[in-house]
Design a protein around this motif. Structure first.
Motif, PDB file in Angstrom:
ATOM      1  N   MET A  60       0.823  -1.206   0.000  1.00 27.90           N
ATOM      2  CA  MET A  60       0.000   0.000   0.000  1.00 27.90           C
ATOM      3  C   MET A  60       0.858   1.258   0.000  1.00 27.90           C
ATOM      4  N   LEU A  90      -4.661   2.723  -5.941  1.00 27.44           N
ATOM      5  CA  LEU A  90      -4.543   1.364  -5.404  1.00 27.44           C
ATOM      6  C   LEU A  90      -5.701   0.504  -5.867  1.00 27.44           C
ATOM      7  N   GLY A 135      -0.775  -3.257   4.071  1.00 30.85           N
ATOM      8  CA  GLY A 135      -0.837  -1.836   4.384  1.00 30.85           C
ATOM      9  C   GLY A 135      -1.695  -1.561   5.604  1.00 30.85           C
ATOM     10  N   LEU A 138      -5.984  -1.058   4.783  1.00 30.81           N
ATOM     11  CA  LEU A 138      -6.704  -1.867   3.798  1.00 30.81           C
ATOM     12  C   LEU A 138      -8.102  -2.253   4.264  1.00 30.81           C
ATOM     13  N   TRP A 145     -11.853   4.031   1.528  1.00 27.58           N
ATOM     14  CA  TRP A 145     -11.183   2.738   1.690  1.00 27.58           C
ATOM     15  C   TRP A 145     -12.090   1.520   1.492  1.00 27.58           C
TER      16      TRP A 145
END
Length: 211
Positions: A60, A90, A135, A138, A145
């Motif tokens: 991440m 990401l 990360g 996550l 997120w």
């Protein structure tokens, strides 16, 4: 609360995921200093010894915003907080990794010595059937997120006591030659609050790893 596992249990989970027909993503989260990178590298080493080329790591931290962006937003002193990452980038990378038509995918890697992300610094080949994404955030439940969560097949949270996190993080910053004042800011102004965010604002993981 997910099932608690040790390293042997995590290796067993990785092997089971590798046996599935499609590429799998195992997300491993934890507070700063919890040992995410160390755990992921050890797990990848075991899998690679058994099945060369079958495993790859997606960090991440490669999706940190550049310092110029953070300076412009007034967020450079808090680099590492949830809003200092390119979550969309990401998410797009994870989506590409899940698409068999993509072939090889270049991903960024964070250079801690230089404190910058290096774009396209690692190639994930089509042979990698298991992606180890690691990360802090996550599993975070705060937008944006949660848009990542459907892209994970299994999730892991690393559990480490706060006093141990503090000890490890202090050692890290001492190693980088920071002054005591700088270390205090890093710890109490950034790292420990970010650890609280991970602990109290992440969704439940499938598995809890206990070192």
């Amino acid at each position: 609360m997910g099932a608690r596992v040790d390293m042997l249990g995590l290796v067993a989970v990785a092997r089971e995921m590798l046996a599935r027909p499609d590429r799998q993503v195992l997300a491993i989260s934890g507070a700063p200093g919890s040992g995410k990178s160390t755990l992921v590298e050890a797990l990848a080493q075991v899998i690679e010894a058994e099945s060369p080329g079958a495993c790859a790591i997606l960090p991440m931290d490669g999706f940190h915003y550049d310092d110029a962006v953070l300076h412009a937003r007034g967020r450079r002193p808090w680099k590492g907080a949830p809003d200092t990452f390119d979550v969309g980038g990401l998410r797009s990378t994870l989506a590409r990794l899940r698409d068999p038509a993509e072939g090889a995918v270049a991903v960024p890697v964070f250079d801690r010595d230089l404190e910058i992300s290096r774009g396209s610094a690692r190639i994930i080949e089509p042979t990698a059937k298991l992606i180890l994404a690691e990360g802090n955030y996550l599993l975070l439940q705060d937008d944006p997120w949660p848009s990542l969560h459907p892209l994970f097949d299994r999730t892991v949270m690393i559990e480490v006591a706060e006093d141990e996190l503090r000890r490890r993080l202090r050692g890290r910053w001492v190693g980088y030659g920071l002054s005591e004042a700088e270390i205090d800011h890093k710890l109490d102004g950034n790292d420990i609050p970010n650890g609280h965010t991970v602990r109290y604002r992440s969704g439940p993981a499938d598995l809890v790893f206990v070192p």
